[in-house]
Write an enzyme that holds these catalytic residues in place. Structure first.
Site, mmCIF file in Angstrom:
data_model
loop_
_atom_site.group_PDB
_atom_site.id
_atom_site.type_symbol
_atom_site.label_atom_id
_atom_site.label_comp_id
_atom_site.label_asym_id
_atom_site.label_seq_id
_atom_site.Cartn_x
_atom_site.Cartn_y
_atom_site.Cartn_z
ATOM 1 N N SER A 15 16.660 46.533 42.170
ATOM 2 C CA SER A 15 17.555 47.522 42.489
ATOM 3 C C SER A 15 17.886 49.338 42.217
ATOM 4 O O SER A 15 16.367 49.791 42.204
ATOM 5 C CB SER A 15 18.076 48.080 40.954
ATOM 6 O OG SER A 15 19.101 48.534 40.893
ATOM 7 N N SER A 17 19.503 50.790 42.937
ATOM 8 C CA SER A 17 20.898 51.906 42.349
ATOM 9 C C SER A 17 19.898 53.600 41.978
ATOM 10 O O SER A 17 20.831 54.207 42.184
ATOM 11 C CB SER A 17 21.868 51.264 41.561
ATOM 12 O OG SER A 17 22.516 50.770 42.172
ATOM 13 N N LYS A 66 28.514 40.609 36.848
ATOM 14 C CA LYS A 66 30.126 41.113 37.469
ATOM 15 C C LYS A 66 31.567 40.743 37.409
ATOM 16 O O LYS A 66 32.472 41.568 36.961
ATOM 17 C CB LYS A 66 30.244 40.934 39.014
ATOM 18 C CG LYS A 66 29.019 42.370 39.780
ATOM 19 C CD LYS A 66 29.098 42.046 41.283
ATOM 20 C CE LYS A 66 28.079 42.941 42.126
ATOM 21 N NZ LYS A 66 28.196 43.032 43.479
ATOM 22 N N ASN A 87 32.310 46.139 39.871
ATOM 23 C CA ASN A 87 30.488 46.722 39.834
ATOM 24 C C ASN A 87 30.052 48.046 39.401
ATOM 25 O O ASN A 87 29.995 48.199 40.051
ATOM 26 C CB ASN A 87 30.462 46.565 41.513
ATOM 27 C CG ASN A 87 31.163 47.884 42.499
ATOM 28 O OD1 ASN A 87 31.748 47.978 42.300
ATOM 29 N ND2 ASN A 87 30.107 47.998 44.034
ATOM 30 N N LYS A 156 39.189 26.786 50.175
ATOM 31 C CA LYS A 156 38.262 27.522 49.884
ATOM 32 C C LYS A 156 39.013 29.187 50.659
ATOM 33 O O LYS A 156 39.504 30.313 50.184
ATOM 34 C CB LYS A 156 37.277 28.549 49.640
ATOM 35 C CG LYS A 156 36.936 28.452 48.050
ATOM 36 C CD LYS A 156 34.939 28.161 47.899
ATOM 37 C CE LYS A 156 34.958 29.072 46.466
ATOM 38 N NZ LYS A 156 33.239 29.265 46.873
HETATM 39 P P1 ATR Z 1 28.794 36.745 46.866
HETATM 40 O O1 ATR Z 1 28.857 37.285 45.363
HETATM 41 O O2 ATR Z 1 27.149 37.194 47.196
HETATM 42 O O3 ATR Z 1 30.215 36.493 47.956
HETATM 43 P P2 ATR Z 1 28.939 34.286 45.990
HETATM 44 O O4 ATR Z 1 30.354 33.867 45.501
HETATM 45 O O5 ATR Z 1 27.787 33.089 45.311
HETATM 46 O O6 ATR Z 1 27.633 35.344 46.287
HETATM 47 O O7 ATR Z 1 29.289 33.220 47.615
HETATM 48 C C1 ATR Z 1 28.314 33.039 48.980
HETATM 49 C C2 ATR Z 1 29.087 32.747 49.745
HETATM 50 O O8 ATR Z 1 28.634 32.156 50.448
HETATM 51 C C3 ATR Z 1 30.077 30.945 49.343
HETATM 52 O O9 ATR Z 1 31.237 31.325 50.140
HETATM 53 C C4 ATR Z 1 29.456 30.428 49.458
HETATM 54 O O10 ATR Z 1 29.821 28.620 49.929
HETATM 55 P P3 ATR Z 1 30.000 27.557 48.063
HETATM 56 O O11 ATR Z 1 30.915 28.503 47.995
HETATM 57 O O12 ATR Z 1 30.450 26.368 49.588
HETATM 58 O O13 ATR Z 1 29.053 27.652 48.158
HETATM 59 C C5 ATR Z 1 28.649 30.490 51.207
HETATM 60 N N1 ATR Z 1 27.245 30.108 51.411
HETATM 61 C C6 ATR Z 1 26.391 30.109 50.980
HETATM 62 N N2 ATR Z 1 25.177 29.558 52.101
HETATM 63 C C7 ATR Z 1 26.208 29.097 52.670
HETATM 64 C C8 ATR Z 1 25.641 27.919 53.612
HETATM 65 N N3 ATR Z 1 24.178 27.657 54.257
HETATM 66 N N4 ATR Z 1 26.441 27.761 54.954
HETATM 67 C C9 ATR Z 1 27.551 28.343 54.813
HETATM 68 N N5 ATR Z 1 28.078 29.086 53.859
HETATM 69 C C10 ATR Z 1 27.247 29.578 52.292
#
Ligand code: ATR
Length: 273
Positions: A15, A17, A66, A87, A156
């Site tokens: 981190s 921070s 979070k 956060n 989504k």
């Molecule tokens: P964060 O808190 O960083 O936003 P998260 O809530 O896990 O982390 O969200 C990650 C996002 O990236 C999600 O929308 C995920 O899609 P899924 O819901 O289908 O898992 C998306 N994501 C991760 N890897 C991806 C990839 N290779 N291509 C497209 N979308 C991706």
């Protein structure tokens, strides 16, 4: 007496921070002690209780806590409610106030540090996870001409667009629907870059794009930024400014004084190569 703050996460070793808030405190003459706490997995509430009992006044919260922090709070800002995540927290006796500054920090970085107003612009947001949710309201408050959210499962994206519908022009779609569409600013809020992956975005979205922004920080030229660069996008950025600006928002919320972020951004910038 020195006021105590901390960031809590697991793992927490990487981190930035403590460095950021230490720099802010020095620059603004605030007498604070800011440390890093590795909270036990599944044990957020106990760690937060202990920090408060020891006189702690506020916490920053990072992965994976979070959602736990959001649940722990007694009062939640609208931004935190929309993101479903906190956060930053402030402790005031029995009251626990939850905030989410990720989205406002991002907008401030884009409009202030990078000089790219979002008002009237066509904005594309890739991803619909926590980071995208946090950005939704702050983006719409800038009154873009339109905000499009693309996600690999269209449901989504549509759900997030529904949440934002009362706040501005927003719609959700699948990546394949992006073919032939043009945007002024494109944000990658997916976690794909953390695994050096590329979200399935067609390069054509960058045809008239002035700024490609990677929310992840410190990964250099990610596959997303490389695609944008190859498509001729002039301005590329990662999330270092967002990191500094969300920290400045929390610092101002706690201490009533907003620090300048330039020195922190300069210190933490990793070249995009
Ligand atoms: P964060 O808190 O960083 O936003 P998260 O809530 O896990 O982390 O969200 C990650 C996002 O990236 C999600 O929308 C995920 O899609 P899924 O819901 O289908 O898992 C998306 N994501 C991760 N890897 C991806 C990839 N290779 N291509 C497209 N979308 C991706």
């Amino acid at each position: 007496m020195t006021d105590r703050y901390a960031v809590i996460g697991n793992p927490i070793g990487f981190s930035k921070s403590p460095l950021i808030h230490g720099t802010f405190a020095q620059a603004t003459g605030q007498d604070i002690d800011y440390t890093a706490i590795e909270g036990p997995l599944g044990g957020f509430a106990g760690a937060a209780d202990a920090f408060r009992a020891a006189g702690g006044l506020g916490l920053n919260i990072t992965a994976p806590f979070k959602l736990d922090a959001f649940a722990y709070a007694t009062e939640r800002s609208e931004r935190a409610q929309l993101a479903g995540a906190a956060n930053a927290m402030k402790f005031d006796g029995e009251r626990v106030l939850a905030e989410n500054f990720d989205g406002v920090g991002l907008v401030r970085d884009v409009t202030h540090n990078l000089n790219q107003p979002l008002k009237g612009k066509r904005v594309l947001l890739l991803g619909a996870g926590g980071a995208a949710r946090g950005a939704l309201l702050p983006f719409l408050a800038q009154e873009p001409a339109g905000l499009v959210i693309a996600h690999r499962s269209v449901d989504k994206a549509l759900e997030l667009a529904r949440i934002g519908a009362g706040h501005g022009a927003v719609r959700g779609c699948a990546y394949t629907d992006l073919v032939g569409q043009r945007f002024d600013v494109v944000f990658n809020a997916t976690s794909a870059s953390l695994r050096a992956e590329l979200p399935p975005v067609p390069a054509s979205v960058f045809a008239h794009c002035a700024l490609a922004y990677e929310l992840a920080y410190g990964k250099g030229l990610t596959p997303f930024l490389r695609l944008a660069q190859n498509a001729g996008v002039q301005q590329l950025a990662d999330g270092v400014g967002m990191l500094a600006e969300q920290a400045a928002e929390a610092f101002a919320w706690w201490r009533g004084v907003r620090p300048d972020t330039r020195a922190v951004i300069d210190k933490l910038t990793v070249p995009l190569v």
